[in-house]
Design a protein around this motif. Structure first.
Motif, mmCIF file in Angstrom:
data_model
loop_
_atom_site.group_PDB
_atom_site.id
_atom_site.type_symbol
_atom_site.label_atom_id
_atom_site.label_comp_id
_atom_site.label_asym_id
_atom_site.label_seq_id
_atom_site.Cartn_x
_atom_site.Cartn_y
_atom_site.Cartn_z
ATOM 1 N N GLY A 179 47.410 69.405 61.082
ATOM 2 C CA GLY A 179 46.664 70.291 60.368
ATOM 3 C C GLY A 179 47.237 72.133 60.155
ATOM 4 O O GLY A 179 45.879 72.804 59.929
ATOM 5 N N SER A 198 37.335 74.074 57.458
ATOM 6 C CA SER A 198 37.694 73.037 58.343
ATOM 7 C C SER A 198 37.566 72.024 58.086
ATOM 8 O O SER A 198 38.174 71.020 58.158
ATOM 9 C CB SER A 198 37.337 73.328 59.412
ATOM 10 O OG SER A 198 37.367 75.084 59.936
ATOM 11 N N ASP A 200 36.041 70.004 55.328
ATOM 12 C CA ASP A 200 37.169 69.202 54.095
ATOM 13 C C ASP A 200 39.102 69.438 54.377
ATOM 14 O O ASP A 200 39.261 68.035 54.568
ATOM 15 C CB ASP A 200 36.850 70.033 53.188
ATOM 16 C CG ASP A 200 35.962 70.278 52.643
ATOM 17 O OD1 ASP A 200 34.972 68.603 52.913
ATOM 18 O OD2 ASP A 200 35.014 71.131 51.354
ATOM 19 N N LYS A 201 39.408 70.331 55.541
ATOM 20 C CA LYS A 201 40.910 70.462 55.681
ATOM 21 C C LYS A 201 40.935 68.801 56.255
ATOM 22 O O LYS A 201 42.308 68.342 56.407
ATOM 23 C CB LYS A 201 41.330 71.577 56.028
ATOM 24 C CG LYS A 201 41.316 72.318 55.155
ATOM 25 C CD LYS A 201 42.495 74.395 55.446
ATOM 26 C CE LYS A 201 43.515 73.602 55.711
ATOM 27 N NZ LYS A 201 44.671 74.725 55.921
ATOM 28 N N SER A 204 41.037 66.064 54.572
ATOM 29 C CA SER A 204 42.597 65.812 53.514
ATOM 30 C C SER A 204 43.273 65.260 53.713
ATOM 31 O O SER A 204 44.467 64.857 53.685
ATOM 32 C CB SER A 204 42.182 67.644 52.920
ATOM 33 O OG SER A 204 42.986 66.508 51.801
ATOM 34 N N LYS A 205 43.673 65.795 55.637
ATOM 35 C CA LYS A 205 45.197 66.084 55.994
ATOM 36 C C LYS A 205 45.139 63.956 56.488
ATOM 37 O O LYS A 205 46.192 63.349 56.254
ATOM 38 C CB LYS A 205 45.218 66.437 56.987
ATOM 39 C CG LYS A 205 46.439 66.372 57.789
ATOM 40 C CD LYS A 205 47.820 66.819 57.093
ATOM 41 C CE LYS A 205 49.282 66.979 58.045
ATOM 42 N NZ LYS A 205 49.988 67.350 57.101
ATOM 43 N N ASN A 497 46.440 69.858 49.321
ATOM 44 C CA ASN A 497 44.993 70.189 49.283
ATOM 45 C C ASN A 497 44.760 70.890 48.095
ATOM 46 O O ASN A 497 43.451 71.770 48.029
ATOM 47 C CB ASN A 497 44.802 70.696 50.492
ATOM 48 C CG ASN A 497 43.169 70.574 50.289
ATOM 49 O OD1 ASN A 497 42.169 69.432 50.012
ATOM 50 N ND2 ASN A 497 42.174 71.541 51.038
#
Length: 521
Positions: A179, A198, A200-201, A204-205, A497
């Motif tokens: 990511g 950070s 959450d990303k 999500s990835k 996202n």
């Protein structure tokens, strides 16, 4: 006995009975993106001379951690270079320039291209939206299926089709889990918000990868393709992103642990530079040099200090190639953006905001670019103008873009800049205009986005309410029936996202088309 050897990052070497193929090899001692990114772990112990004796080199897209001109320039004259066919000419033109007379072959999407006379082949699978020039490579090598996803965020339908095309079985599937992008780490967030974004990303990835692997069930799934590390003094402070607990990026070791926990029936593993797997037997051989490396936080600071010291001369050479700009920088900047503004009325309508550029160093200044639907204008910044985006970078890096040495996306991904936006809403069309910067690519995006068919719809539930939404995400076509989660009254598309409010259909974190959701009960 076909073998896949991992070269670090997204690079692999495929050794088949009748050919030797490299895919997305990144080996340059200068790293990538203005010397900002470097291979992590380092891969300079590999037998570069032997690796470069390739019959084929497949390069998925023009990001410089995949398209490495240092590698391309050192290939034998006989090596043929395979790239996906994209709507715009930029990648093809850059590759042809780097290839120096070597044959460059564009692969049409989903069409098999023979690699030998024994039945081995390769095809390219681009992302659905032409806004994203990323593609996976599907190969069948001596009868074995290998899906090399690179940075491409395939839909579940694309991944299932790839498995079917490979004969119903994928021995190996490699997926990007790092990511690594300029959001959020180049943005001016307070520490607490940076940590939350950070986290959450990362999750999500990983959920997106989990979902894709669940749909394809390969024999072995491999998280790979980053993250990089940062060795130059200007960007070294960004190495916090590598922290396994609180970082913004996700290393293969952490990704493998998370994915094993959340999809335990699937076989997972991760590889370091020089590790290999035999596609016939599944036997894995570990590289003895890379075996001494750990992604763990302990010892990273010393590892990076030594690495940076050894790479310092190469980084200095890159910086020397980008001197401070001369007089007239604002005029060159204005001419550049006036050209961009004439490429697509559709993109101007979608951007519809003021972007402020703070250019530091000699001949810099504070300059506004108004992307108005009525036409683009460039001016010195004034106190009464409220920009939506602010981009700060040094004049030496901007000069590289204006002179054509760099693409805008090279500068963005270099992280040699900072960004701020108010409201904190991503504008995909701004980034798209900057990164494509050519009319054919922009026209392809317009045709895709204005020609979407939303007749196929699904029902989702949230807290006792039922909502009718289109099956496919209005941003880039992800199948929301399996590629999204519903929480907090929003549909969160796992592919990129984007989050859509169920009550209104509005995208809450990016400028995107309305979801056209409606409550039915």
């Amino acid at each position: 006995m076909p073998t896949v050897t991992f070269l670090g990052h997204a690079g692999v070497a495929v050794e088949a009975a009748a050919f030797h193929l490299l895919a997305d090899p990144w080996l340059a001692p200068t790293g990538a993106f203005l010397g900002a990114w470097h291979q992590y772990p380092r891969n300079d112990h590999l037998d570069t001379a032997g690796l470069l004796e390739a019959d084929w080199v497949a390069v998925s897209h023009e990001h410089l951690d995949h398209f490495d001109p240092w590698v391309i320039e050192r290939l034998p004259a006989r090596t043929r270079i395979l790239i996906p066919r994209y709507p715009g000419p930029a990648f093809r033109e850059r590759m042809v320039a780097a290839a120096g007379g070597r044959q460059v072959i564009e692969l049409p999407a989903w069409e098999k291209f023979s690699l030998d006379n024994r039945g081995s082949w390769i095809t390219a699978i681009p992302e659905l939206s032409p806004m994203c020039h990323d593609a996976a490579f599907l190969m069948v090598v001596d009868g074995h299926g290998f899906l090399h996803c690179n940075d491409a965020r395939l839909t579940a339908a694309q991944a299932r089709r790839a498995k079917h095309l490979a004969g119903g079985r994928l021995e190996l599937m490699a997926l990007q889990t790092a990511g690594a992008s300029w959001h959020p780490i180049c943005y001016e967030y307070p520490a607490e918000e940076m940590a939350a974004v950070s986290r959450d990303k990362r999750v999500s990835k990983l959920r997106a990868v989990q979902r894709l692997v669940r749909q394809t069930a390969p024999e072995l799934a491999v998280p790979f393709a980053g993250p990089p590390c940062f060795l130059d003094e200007e960007v070294a402070h960004l190495n916090w992103v590598l922290d396994q607990e609180d970082g913004a990026f996700c290393d293969p070791e952490m990704a493998t642990a998370w994915l094993r926990e959340h999809l335990p029936a699937q076989r997972w593993d991760h590889f370091k530079p020089g590790d290999s797997i035999d596609l016939d037997t599944g036997e894995i051989v570990r590289d003895p040099v890379s075996a001494g490396f750990s992604f763990a936080d302990a010892g990273r600071a010393e590892y990076l200090r030594q690495y940076a010291a050894e790479r310092a001369p190469f980084i200095a050479a890159v910086i020397a190639e980008n001197p401070e700009p001369g007089p007239g920088l604002f005029d060159r900047f204005a001419a550049h953006f006036e050209h961009l503004g004439g490429l697509s009325d559709y993109f101007l309508r979608q951007i519809a905001m003021v972007v402020q550029f703070e250019i530091t160093g000699p001949h810099g200044g504070l300059w506004d670019v108004d992307f108005s639907p009525d036409g683009l204008t460039v001016s010195q910044a004034t106190a009464g103008t409220r920009p939506h985006y602010r981009i700060t970078t040094a004049g030496r890096w901007l000069e590289g873009v204006l002179s054509g040495r760099l693409a805008w996306e090279d500068l963005l991904i270099s992280f040699r800049l900072s960004l701020y936006r108010d409201p904190d809403v991503y504008n995909d069309h701004l980034v798209g205009l900057l990164k494509h910067a050519n009319a054919p690519a922009l026209l392809a995006v317009e045709a895709y986005e204005t020609g979407r068919d939303e007749t196929e719809r699904i029902i989702v539930d949230w807290r006792g309410g039922r909502y009718d939404i289109p099956r496919y995400c209005p941003h880039a076509g992800e199948d929301l029936s399996i590629g999204a989660v519903v929480r907090d009254g929003r549909v969160h598309c796992l592919a990129h996202n984007f989050a859509f409010d169920l009550a209104t259909g509005a995208c809450v974190n990016a400028r995107a088309a309305n979801l056209t959701s409606r409550r039915v009960s």
